[in-house]
Design a protein around this motif. Structure first.
Motif, PDB file in Angstrom:
ATOM      1  N   SER A 187      40.726  32.823  38.761  1.00  0.00           N
ATOM      2  CA  SER A 187      40.360  33.311  40.098  1.00  0.00           C
ATOM      3  C   SER A 187      41.143  32.557  41.162  1.00  0.00           C
ATOM      4  O   SER A 187      41.916  31.642  40.856  1.00  0.00           O
ATOM      5  CB  SER A 187      38.853  33.146  40.341  1.00  0.00           C
ATOM      6  OG  SER A 187      38.557  31.815  40.768  1.00  0.00           O
ATOM      7  N   LEU A 188      40.924  32.969  42.416  1.00  0.00           N
ATOM      8  CA  LEU A 188      41.584  32.297  43.540  1.00  0.00           C
ATOM      9  C   LEU A 188      40.560  31.806  44.562  1.00  0.00           C
ATOM     10  O   LEU A 188      40.859  31.686  45.746  1.00  0.00           O
ATOM     11  CB  LEU A 188      42.599  33.232  44.207  1.00  0.00           C
ATOM     12  CG  LEU A 188      43.806  33.644  43.356  1.00  0.00           C
ATOM     13  CD1 LEU A 188      44.674  34.644  44.105  1.00  0.00           C
ATOM     14  CD2 LEU A 188      44.636  32.438  42.945  1.00  0.00           C
ATOM     15  N   TYR A 189      39.357  31.523  44.095  1.00  0.00           N
ATOM     16  CA  TYR A 189      38.359  30.946  44.985  1.00  0.00           C
ATOM     17  C   TYR A 189      38.715  29.485  45.269  1.00  0.00           C
ATOM     18  O   TYR A 189      39.494  28.858  44.536  1.00  0.00           O
ATOM     19  CB  TYR A 189      36.963  31.055  44.370  1.00  0.00           C
ATOM     20  CG  TYR A 189      36.478  32.478  44.206  1.00  0.00           C
ATOM     21  CD1 TYR A 189      36.298  33.293  45.322  1.00  0.00           C
ATOM     22  CD2 TYR A 189      36.204  32.998  42.950  1.00  0.00           C
ATOM     23  CE1 TYR A 189      35.855  34.608  45.178  1.00  0.00           C
ATOM     24  CE2 TYR A 189      35.756  34.307  42.794  1.00  0.00           C
ATOM     25  CZ  TYR A 189      35.596  35.107  43.906  1.00  0.00           C
ATOM     26  OH  TYR A 189      35.160  36.405  43.769  1.00  0.00           O
ATOM     27  N   THR A 231      48.839  33.037  44.465  1.00  0.00           N
ATOM     28  CA  THR A 231      48.745  34.090  43.451  1.00  0.00           C
ATOM     29  C   THR A 231      48.966  33.458  42.083  1.00  0.00           C
ATOM     30  O   THR A 231      49.240  32.278  41.968  1.00  0.00           O
ATOM     31  CB  THR A 231      49.774  35.209  43.708  1.00  0.00           C
ATOM     32  OG1 THR A 231      49.516  36.295  42.807  1.00  0.00           O
ATOM     33  CG2 THR A 231      51.200  34.727  43.498  1.00  0.00           C
ATOM     34  N   LYS A 240      45.737  38.441  40.928  1.00  0.00           N
ATOM     35  CA  LYS A 240      45.075  38.431  42.228  1.00  0.00           C
ATOM     36  C   LYS A 240      46.021  37.815  43.250  1.00  0.00           C
ATOM     37  O   LYS A 240      46.902  37.029  42.897  1.00  0.00           O
ATOM     38  CB  LYS A 240      43.773  37.614  42.167  1.00  0.00           C
ATOM     39  CG  LYS A 240      42.754  38.123  41.153  1.00  0.00           C
ATOM     40  CD  LYS A 240      41.570  37.179  41.054  1.00  0.00           C
ATOM     41  CE  LYS A 240      40.619  37.600  39.945  1.00  0.00           C
ATOM     42  NZ  LYS A 240      39.934  38.871  40.229  1.00  0.00           N
ATOM     43  N   TYR A 241      45.819  38.185  44.511  1.00  0.00           N
ATOM     44  CA  TYR A 241      46.593  37.635  45.612  1.00  0.00           C
ATOM     45  C   TYR A 241      45.624  37.174  46.693  1.00  0.00           C
ATOM     46  O   TYR A 241      44.593  37.807  46.918  1.00  0.00           O
ATOM     47  CB  TYR A 241      47.548  38.687  46.192  1.00  0.00           C
ATOM     48  CG  TYR A 241      48.390  39.370  45.156  1.00  0.00           C
ATOM     49  CD1 TYR A 241      49.557  38.778  44.670  1.00  0.00           C
ATOM     50  CD2 TYR A 241      48.013  40.610  44.645  1.00  0.00           C
ATOM     51  CE1 TYR A 241      50.323  39.409  43.707  1.00  0.00           C
ATOM     52  CE2 TYR A 241      48.773  41.243  43.684  1.00  0.00           C
ATOM     53  CZ  TYR A 241      49.932  40.643  43.214  1.00  0.00           C
ATOM     54  OH  TYR A 241      50.685  41.251  42.254  1.00  0.00           O
ATOM     55  N   CYS A 242      45.972  36.095  47.344  1.00  0.00           N
ATOM     56  CA  CYS A 242      45.055  35.561  48.342  1.00  0.00           C
ATOM     57  C   CYS A 242      45.831  35.065  49.555  1.00  0.00           C
ATOM     58  O   CYS A 242      46.939  34.533  49.420  1.00  0.00           O
ATOM     59  CB  CYS A 242      44.227  34.466  47.691  1.00  0.00           C
ATOM     60  SG  CYS A 242      43.980  32.998  48.629  1.00  0.00           S
ATOM     61  N   LYS A 261      39.814  34.331  54.942  1.00  0.00           N
ATOM     62  CA  LYS A 261      40.464  34.434  53.637  1.00  0.00           C
ATOM     63  C   LYS A 261      40.264  35.819  53.049  1.00  0.00           C
ATOM     64  O   LYS A 261      39.155  36.344  53.034  1.00  0.00           O
ATOM     65  CB  LYS A 261      39.892  33.382  52.687  1.00  0.00           C
ATOM     66  CG  LYS A 261      40.462  33.411  51.268  1.00  0.00           C
ATOM     67  CD  LYS A 261      39.900  32.265  50.439  1.00  0.00           C
ATOM     68  CE  LYS A 261      40.438  32.268  49.028  1.00  0.00           C
ATOM     69  NZ  LYS A 261      39.902  31.131  48.229  1.00  0.00           N
ATOM     70  N   ILE A 311      41.077  38.080  49.513  1.00  0.00           N
ATOM     71  CA  ILE A 311      41.501  38.090  48.111  1.00  0.00           C
ATOM     72  C   ILE A 311      41.689  39.539  47.705  1.00  0.00           C
ATOM     73  O   ILE A 311      40.799  40.377  47.892  1.00  0.00           O
ATOM     74  CB  ILE A 311      40.448  37.432  47.193  1.00  0.00           C
ATOM     75  CG1 ILE A 311      40.261  35.963  47.565  1.00  0.00           C
ATOM     76  CG2 ILE A 311      40.870  37.544  45.722  1.00  0.00           C
ATOM     77  CD1 ILE A 311      39.142  35.267  46.796  1.00  0.00           C
ATOM     78  N   ASN A 313      42.372  41.975  44.594  1.00  0.00           N
ATOM     79  CA  ASN A 313      42.295  42.024  43.138  1.00  0.00           C
ATOM     80  C   ASN A 313      43.172  43.150  42.610  1.00  0.00           C
ATOM     81  O   ASN A 313      42.905  44.326  42.850  1.00  0.00           O
ATOM     82  CB  ASN A 313      40.848  42.229  42.699  1.00  0.00           C
ATOM     83  CG  ASN A 313      39.957  41.108  43.209  1.00  0.00           C
ATOM     84  OD1 ASN A 313      40.152  39.952  42.901  1.00  0.00           O
ATOM     85  ND2 ASN A 313      38.980  41.467  44.041  1.00  0.00           N
TER      86      ASN A 313
END
Length: 552
Positions: free
Chosen positions: A381-383, A452, A460-462, A469, A471, A473
């Motif tokens: 994930s990108l959290y 990413t 995913k890209y953030c 923010k 995100i 998916n």
């Protein structure tokens, strides 16, 4: 054999060796890298010499050996009479002179170039601070005392941070090691350096941090604890004079660094240290249960914990809340263990009077999840628990400052260059130097931060901008495509200022801002991928190392 015949044979051998040696000794490949990396544009003359050094020496040796081999072969052919006629005709006297002249030019050129390269390599700027970059693999930003963590995990790092510049909003470029360290070494976004897949290599065409510092006269050292994703087979040894990356705990890695001190003190150096103790499977040490209230009957044994095993227990509903607490306790104990040995390293630098002239950077490649969003470990994930990282910069006369400005791991490389007086603006970086912030109290302008690269599942890209923010998916794995006409469920939008845990998805409430951020994130995603994907070899030894870390 007549004198002119012998000279002709030798000359033919030199010409043959000179032409073939240009390709076989790797000179053509070295020139290709020099041109593609724009070394002449960047005035990286020492780096050019370093790239050509081994190739020119091989070229000279190959030419001499080829000339000797051709001479022997032709001598025996002449003795048999097969090519005798070629040395009896008088008309070739003029040709002999031309051939001899060409061969002489080749030998003189090679001797001159080897001497020139040797002199340039021996040069370089002797002045400038040393640079040490310490990366603690899988270290969460919020697990350090300096960032308000209640457990006493990092007394030595906290003390160092108290006399350094600490960034409260630093982010990595990906949620796993290879793309994030590639970004640290290149100052490029993952979609630019393209080192996103498990088998992909760091492109040789990149100008890495080690190479640029080496060009300025730095001796370069890589000391890693054994993460195979930053191994030499993936080109992460690029630019390092000394490269070590084998399974080592913090004590062993710091000890290896201390043994290098006599060598390090001979001149300015750049050292990269990558500690693996905070990464699964953890190691056995006296701090394993320092924060635990339990005694005995532990489900998880340090050194034997596998991510897949933990996830399987969770899937089956066999992982209790106490088990989750126990894993976090073990994790925190590992931080305390690494902190102890980083403290010893820093104390060593002080005692050797090196710290005052050494820029020391302590950071991480990514964080670690402990069910913050229902998951475990990293790469999925990108959290913020995975992409927000500690960033502490001290030594070299820096004083205590706390910075709230958002910065990225890609900004570290250009910042180092500006600190050591190598202009970062001459390079085509994605990252931006924040060197001025190290010496001033003002915050500066917040720039967008992009991340990413997912190891498991769809990509995913953030994008983070002004404490907001988004995100995105993706619908495919490890593929880059424009974000158009997606369903609502593909977006997540958070106000990380009021909701740092990213628990309230405000997508439906912030559509105007989302449109702006989607437009901006598209620009990042569709950055020109200048470097083709290159695949590295995953052999049996690497497979075993990946299994040890729980990746296979």
């Amino acid at each position: 054999m007549k004198k002119n015949s012998s000279l002709q044979i030798l000359s033919v051998g030199i010409i043959a060796g000179g032409i073939s040696g240009f390709f076989l000794a790797g000179v053509s490949g070295a020139f290709s890298i020099i041109i593609s990396n724009h070394y002449f544009l960047y005035k990286a003359y020492r780096l050019i010499a370093l790239k050509l050094q081994s190739s020119f020496l091989k070229w000279l040796l190959f030419t001499l050996l080829t000339s000797l081999l051709v001479s022997v072969v032709v001598y025996f052919l002449k003795r048999t009479g097969i090519i005798k006629w070629a040395f009896e005709r008088k008309k070739i006297t003029k040709k002999n002179r031309i051939i001899s002249m060409i061969s002489s030019v080749i030998i003189i050129f090679l001797l001159f170039m080897n001497t020139l390269v040797f002199l340039i390599v021996g040069g370089g700027n002797k002045k400038g601070p040393n640079v040490i970059v310490i990366v603690i693999d899988a270290l969460r930003e919020d697990s350090l005392g300096i960032n308000g963590y209640l457990r006493d995990t990092s007394p030595n790092i906290d003390e160092f941070a108290g006399n350094s510049v600490a960034f409260k909003n630093a982010y990595t470029s990906s949620s796993w090691t290879k793309p994030s360290v590639a970004s640290l070494f290149s100052a490029l976004h993952p979609v630019s350096h393209n080192t996103l897949g498990i088998k992909l290599k760091l492109p040789e065409e990149l100008n890495t941090l080690a190479e640029v510092l080496k060009n300025d006269g730095y001796r370069t050292f890589f000391l890693g604890g054994g993460n195979p994703f930053i191994g030499s087979k993936f080109n992460f040894d690029q630019g390092f004079d000394h490269y070590f990356n084998k399974k080592s705990n913090a004590a062993g890695l710091s000890s290896r660094f201390s043994k290098l001190l006599p060598e390090l003190k001979k001149g300015k150096f750049f050292a990269y240290l990558h500690y693996m103790d905070v990464h699964l499977p953890y190691n056995k040490n006296k701090f394993n249960y320092i924060f635990s209230s339990r005694r005995g009957n532990y489900k998880f044994i340090p050194g034997e914990i596998k991510r897949r095993g933990v996830r399987e227990l969770n899937r089956k509903g066999e992982l209790t809340e106490n088990d989750k607490v126990e894993l976090k306790v073990l994790y925190d104990g590992q931080i305390r263990y690494v902190d102890k040995h980083i403290g010893k390293l820093l104390e060593m630098l002080k005692s050797e009077s090196l710290l005052k002239n050494t820029l020391v950077i302590i950071t991480s490649d990514h964080g670690e999840e402990f069910w913050d969003h229902g998951g475990f470990e990293h790469g999925h994930s990108l959290y913020n628990e995975l992409i927000r990282i500690p960033l502490i910069i001290g030594g070299n006369g820096l004083k205590s400052l706390i910075k709230e400005k958002s910065v990225s791991i890609i900004d570290v490389f250009p910042t180092i260059l500006d600190v050591v007086k190598i202009p970062s603006t001459i390079f085509d970086f994605d990252g931006l130097s924040f060197e001025k912030l190290l010496f001033r109290s003002e915050e500066g302008i917040d720039h967008p931060v992009f991340a990413t690269g997912i190891m498991y599942g769809n990509n995913k890209y953030c994008l983070i901008r002004n404490k907001k923010k988004i995100i995105c998916n993706s619908i495919e794995k490890n593929k880059v495509h424009e974000l158009k006409n997606w369903k609502n469920k593909s977006y997540e939008y958070y106000n990380i200022s009021s909701d740092p845990g990213e628990t309230k998805n405000l997508f439906s409430a912030g559509k105007i801002e989302i449109k702006k951020m989607v437009k901006l994130i598209n620009k990042f995603i569709l950055l020109n991928q200048a470097f083709q994907k290159t695949r590295g070899l995953i052999d049996k030894d690497m497979q075993e190392r990946l299994k040890t870390l729980g990746y296979l």
